[in-house]
Structures are given as C-alpha cells and as structure tokens.
Design a protein around this motif. Structure first.
Motif, PDB file in Angstrom:
ATOM      1  N   PRO A 136       4.409  10.781  -3.991  1.00 19.25           N
ATOM      2  CA  PRO A 136       3.119  11.481  -3.919  1.00 19.25           C
ATOM      3  C   PRO A 136       2.918  12.518  -5.010  1.00 19.25           C
ATOM      4  O   PRO A 136       1.796  12.707  -5.493  1.00 19.25           O
TER       5      PRO A 136
ATOM      6  N   LYS B  52       9.706  14.666   4.470  1.00 19.89           N
ATOM      7  CA  LYS B  52       8.284  14.852   4.757  1.00 19.89           C
ATOM      8  C   LYS B  52       8.026  16.299   5.148  1.00 19.89           C
ATOM      9  O   LYS B  52       8.740  16.883   5.964  1.00 19.89           O
TER      10      LYS B  52
ATOM     11  N   ASP C 260      -2.466   3.322   2.668  1.00 22.03           N
ATOM     12  CA  ASP C 260      -2.702   4.592   3.366  1.00 22.03           C
ATOM     13  C   ASP C 260      -1.390   5.360   3.363  1.00 22.03           C
ATOM     14  O   ASP C 260      -0.584   5.258   4.294  1.00 22.03           O
TER      15      ASP C 260
ATOM     16  N   HIS D  69      -0.882   8.480   3.634  1.00 22.26           N
ATOM     17  CA  HIS D  69      -0.815   9.558   4.626  1.00 22.26           C
ATOM     18  C   HIS D  69      -0.203   9.067   5.931  1.00 22.26           C
ATOM     19  O   HIS D  69       0.484   9.812   6.628  1.00 22.26           O
ATOM     20  N   ASN D  70      -0.429   7.796   6.245  1.00 21.66           N
ATOM     21  CA  ASN D  70       0.112   7.220   7.480  1.00 21.66           C
ATOM     22  C   ASN D  70       1.207   6.189   7.229  1.00 21.66           C
ATOM     23  O   ASN D  70       1.653   5.514   8.155  1.00 21.66           O
TER      24      ASN D  70
ATOM     25  N   CYS E 173       7.341   8.953  -0.094  1.00 21.08           N
ATOM     26  CA  CYS E 173       6.587   8.330   0.995  1.00 21.08           C
ATOM     27  C   CYS E 173       7.104   6.916   1.222  1.00 21.08           C
ATOM     28  O   CYS E 173       7.136   6.101   0.296  1.00 21.08           O
TER      29      CYS E 173
ATOM     30  N   LYS F 140      -5.227   7.044  -0.306  1.00 21.82           N
ATOM     31  CA  LYS F 140      -5.848   6.180   0.693  1.00 21.82           C
ATOM     32  C   LYS F 140      -6.885   5.340  -0.044  1.00 21.82           C
ATOM     33  O   LYS F 140      -7.880   5.874  -0.542  1.00 21.82           O
TER      34      LYS F 140
END
Length: 579
Positions: free
Chosen positions: A397, A303, A512, A514-515, A382, A406
C-alpha cells in the motif's frame, strides 16, 4: 564469560583438530600450510566468514575489506577466522533472475557450514538474495551465527538533486516513454545513480532484508543502515567479529534468536519502513528452515502499523538520511513504545531487542516520522485473497496510489513477458487508465525463478495523458525499488494452472485492498472449464540442469519458493570421516 568457563565449552571444531591420532594429524597438518601456529588449534573457536564477494555482484564487491575487519575482530576476541566463498547471486547482472539461484546459494551455504570445522559463522551479505539465501542455509545448520551487511551506497546525485538507485530507472524510463525527456537526458542519468560501493540506497529489497536481519535479531544494532563507505561500517564489522566468538561460548544458536516473536517483529518492521514485498517470500523461507510456522495470515500483524520511514520508493529520502536520522533502532523504539514490538525477543548481542533500542534517538522527524504523523497510516503488506488468488497475493500500500486500492477494470492480458514486450507499445492496443494489466506465467515455475517483472511499465498512450499508475496483476515479483498499484505473487501461479491462467482479455476484475479481496468476475464453472482446456494443451518443458530441478521441486510463493526437500533444520551434526 570467564576464561575458565570458556575452557569447559566443547567446541565443534575439536572433533577435527583436537585429537592426537591420524585424523587429527591430517586435519591440522594441511591447515598449517597457511602458516597457522600449533597453539591456534588448542581450544580456540574456529569462526567461518561466509563471503558473497564477487565483482559480478557490484553491491558486494567491497566485501574483501569488510571481511578483513570481521577477521580482525575475531582474532582480537581469541578466535580463528577462516574465510570461505559461497555462490554470489547478484541482482543487477544475473540472468534470468537472481531469485532462480537463491536456493542454490542457500544449499551452498548450508553444506559449507555443516561440512567444515567451524564453531560459528559470520554471514557477509548485501545484494537482495544473498541475505535470505545465507540466512536460510545457516538456519538449516543452527550454529551460532551473526549477519554483517555491506551497507547501502551513497545517495545518487543528478543535476543537484538526490536520486535513488533503481527508483530512478523506473521513473526516468517512464518519463522517456512519455516523451517528456530525450534519450540523451535519460542516458545522462546513468552515471549519477551508483556512485559508491554498496547496495541500493532506496528502501528496496537489499535495504529491506538488511532491516529484516536486524529486526529479527541476527545482527548488531545499526547494521541495516550504515552506508557502505562510512567508517562506522568497518567498526560494526570488527565488533561483529568479536561478538561471534562470545556467541560460540554462550551457545547462542540461530534457533534461540529466530523465534515466532522475532518474525512478527520483522513483519511489523517491514510495515514501518515501507519494505519490499519480496520480504514476504524470504521471511517464509527462512522461517521454514528454522522450523517456525509462518504463514501469509501472519502478515496481518503488520496491519495498522504506520509507515514511519520516508524513503523512496514510498517517500522522499534515501538510506544516508535514514542512518543519520537514527537508523532502524529509532524506528524500533517507536514501535516498542507503542506496543508494536515483542520487546523480549533475544538478539545476537545477547540482549533483548528492547534493551538495544530503548535509548535510541531520532534526529529528523521528517525522515523517521512520529507515530502521529506517518507517511502512510497503515503500511503493512496487504494480503489479498479471492477466486483469482485462492492461496493469496500481495500488494504494497505504501507504494500504491490510494485511489486505485479499490478498483474495477477490464483485463488486458499478456500470456507471458515476451507478449507484454511485443504488445505494450502498440498504439492500437485497446487499453486505458481504467484497464487492469494482467501478466501470466512469470511465477516460480513459469519464468522460471519468478522474475521482478510484475511492475509492468505503462503503455505510452496512457503515459502521454499524464497517467502514472494503473492496477497491474501477476504471479511475478517486483523490485523493492519499484512503485505503483501492483498485485504480485498470485498463487497458485499460471504455470500451475491457478485461476490466473484462466483470465481472458475483457474479463472484469475487482481489487479491494481495504478488504483484502481480488475477484475475477467469472463463474467458478467457467474458470474450471477454461483451466481444463488449458491443461489438455499444456506442454511440460524439459531443460536439464539446475533449471529443471528448480521447476520440479520449487514451492509456491506462499510457501517461500524454497525447494521442498530443503525445508527444515537439519542441524550441524556431520558423520565423522576416517582417512
């Protein structure tokens, strides 16, 4: 190492060939029927050349020539080359999926290495599963080992443009389904894609695993990217043959190279190259064989690592440009200069990975981007978790559409791949670009073998609107040459009655990335009730043969899909046999 020091090393092969008794007589005598002179049995290391050559594995079909160059290097360095075949699982021809037989190839490799009189081994690998399979088998034996990859094929050429192997198929087929090209135009591309020996020329799984082998330290520098038909591929094969002889005398075993630091380097490299999601499974399996504790959580080390390599399917170029722009050493230097590499990790040439790459140069900053101008700012794989994937799922990603990372949408469910094929072209299918396509029962036990069907082609009614991507979720894998916002490796799989099995048409799902969240908008109680109902009707299939062993003993995706009884390093010791 000085010649006197070499003489003091106790060679493993000496327990076969070094005794003046009945057994030594028999071992030497039968080998001599190949014309081997007597002095070759006196203190010369025996080097196995483990070959996955097969005309049914087109990526590896040039390995006879590669093997000869390796053997020339072994002879020059004072070793005795002995070439032997192992099961060759080719991605392009083997049904139902080459992943089904990765563990079989690993078993073949392990037992061939351990049971035979060899002191070190050269692994000739290329096509997707041959690289992890042979590294897995060799890791369980832990002898001095070096990897030689066959290299990528030349760029495909079609109507004056470069085209990427694999990626062209996915793109062109979607164009055909959308009505933007004719069947004749689609078929015309076939001969353009694969025009030389070698593996896929995109950053698919074969190129990814070649980069993983180099970043792990198991090969010489530049092994990953030299094109198959570039003369420097033969030079590297020759030098690798020379090097394995010294590795034997140095006792440079795989366990000294395949450390946790090496695996972290590979994870960060995967982010920097925009590598295949398949690396997640294969690195875990290799780590399990050598005894390194590697989990999905370790992928967090990727990451924040930018994707620097501008190659299809994430970017623009192909493997020829990658090598001629500096290859993997140029990428590793950029990572090392920015604190993203464990610089002291040992490699097969006896030097640290930083010593190997510190003077490397990049010759094209559009192919290998600078750190301040990446293709993707954070390109690491991810890892997603949530009530739909309690033990994890993965997403790439760099191959996804940013606006879909998202997303909330209504599930369109395919219970298996046959149902997908039967429904996807139906103009009455209730689906649009906001829907989320969900495919079940394509995991390790479900398919079986966890086929590369996760990147489901979009329905024609959506493609005809000009839409090129949708969120797709499955317990399957996808080809490293593929692209899209595709959630893969959902664990536990549907066949194991993981929550994925409980998804019904019309359920809402939240992604999601991103999270790191994958959430099914259904209560825990309702999920449990649905799974209980499915359990009551589930039928366990009995197939016999290898496929039945596979279903009974394969681990889940987060554990590397190895067989439970193969995990671990069993070493190279073998009981002496008295004739």
């Amino acid at each position: 190492m000085a010649q006197d020091e070499k003489k003091k090393v106790q060679l493993r092969s000496a327990s076969w060939f070094g005794t003046n008794d009945k057994n030594g007589f028999m071992y030497r005598s039968w080998m001599k029927n190949q014309g081997i002179p007597d002095h070759h049995f006196q203190g010369k290391p025996v080097i196995g050349v483990c070959n996955t050559w097969s005309e049914l594995t087109p990526c590896n079909a040039h390995f006879r020539q590669i093997a000869e160059r390796v053997k020339n290097g072994i002879r020059e360095a004072g070793g005795i080359p002995v070439e032997f075949p192992v099961f060759s699982n080719g991605e392009s021809n083997l049904r139902p999926t080459a992943m089904l037989t990765r563990n079989l190839a690993a078993m073949d490799t392990e037992e061939a290495i351990r049971g035979n009189p060899i002191d070190g081994v050269v692994l000739l690998v290329g096509c997707d599963k041959t690289t992890p399979a042979l590294l897995m088998g060799a890791a369980s034996c832990d002898l001095p080992t070096i990897v030689v990859t066959g290299g990528p094929m030349l760029n495909g050429k079609h109507h004056g443009k470069d085209v990427g192997s694999g990626t062209l198929v996915w793109q062109a087929h979607e164009e055909y389904k959308a009505g933007r090209i004719t069947l004749e135009q689609f078929m015309d591309m076939e001969a353009s894609m694969s025009r030389s020996a070698g593996t896929c020329n995109t950053m698919g799984t074969a190129s990814t695993m070649a980069c993983m082998a180099e970043s792990l330290g198991t090969s010489l520098p530049h092994n990953a990217a030299i094109p198959a038909v570039d003369s420097r591929r033969y030079v590297l094969a020759h030098l690798s043959g020379m090097r394995i002889v010294d590795m034997v005398f140095e006792d440079l075993k795989l366990s000294k190279i395949l450390t946790k630091d090496a695996f972290i380097n590979a994870i960060r490299t995967n982010a920097a190259i925009g590598g295949s999601t398949n690396a997640v499974i294969h690195l875990k399996a290799i780590a399990g064989r050598i005894g390194v504790d590697l989990s999905l959580d370790d992928w967090s080390h990727g990451k924040g690592v930018p994707t620097l390599v501008n190659l299809q399917p994430s970017g623009k170029y192909l493997m020829e440009e990658f090598y001629y722009s500096g290859g993997l050493p140029a990428v590793l230097r950029r990572l090392g200069e920015n604190g993203m590499l464990n610089n002291d990790a040992l490699t097969a040439n006896g030097k640290s990975i930083w010593d190997n790459v510190k003077d490397s140069e990049c010759y094209n900053d559009d192919v290998i981007r600078p750190m301040d101008n990446p293709l993707v700012a954070s390109g690491g794989i991810c890892i997603l978790r949530g009530n739909l994937a309690p033990r994890g799922a993965v997403l790439k990603p760099s191959a996804a559409s940013p606006h879909l990372l998202k997303h909330r949408g209504k599930a369109v469910v395919f219970e298996n791949f046959d149902m997908y094929k039967a429904r996807i072209n139906d103009p009455e299918l209730d689906i649009d670009e906001n829907s989320i396509m969900v495919l079940k029962n394509c995991g390790p036990k479900g398919y079986p073998g966890m086929a590369e069907v996760g990147n489901m082609g979009l329905p024609p009614k959506v493609l005809q609107k000009g839409i090129k991507d949708m969120v797709r979720i499955s317990d399957a894998r996808m080809s490293g040459t593929a692209f899209g916002t595709v959630v893969l490796h959902v664990t536990p799989e549907a066949m194991e009655l993981g929550p994925l099995a409980a998804v019904q048409e019309g359920d809402y799902i939240q992604l999601d990335a991103h999270n790191g969240v994958l959430h099914l908008e259904v209560s825990d109680e309702e999920i449990a009730a649905r799974l209980e109902k499915l359990k009551a009707t589930q039928v366990i299939m009995r197939t016999g043969g290898y496929m039945e062993i596979y279903r009974e003993r394969v681990l889940q995706a987060d554990e590397g899909c190895d067989f439970d009884f193969l995990v671990g390093c069993r070493g190279a010791a073998v009981p002496a046999h008295s004739h």
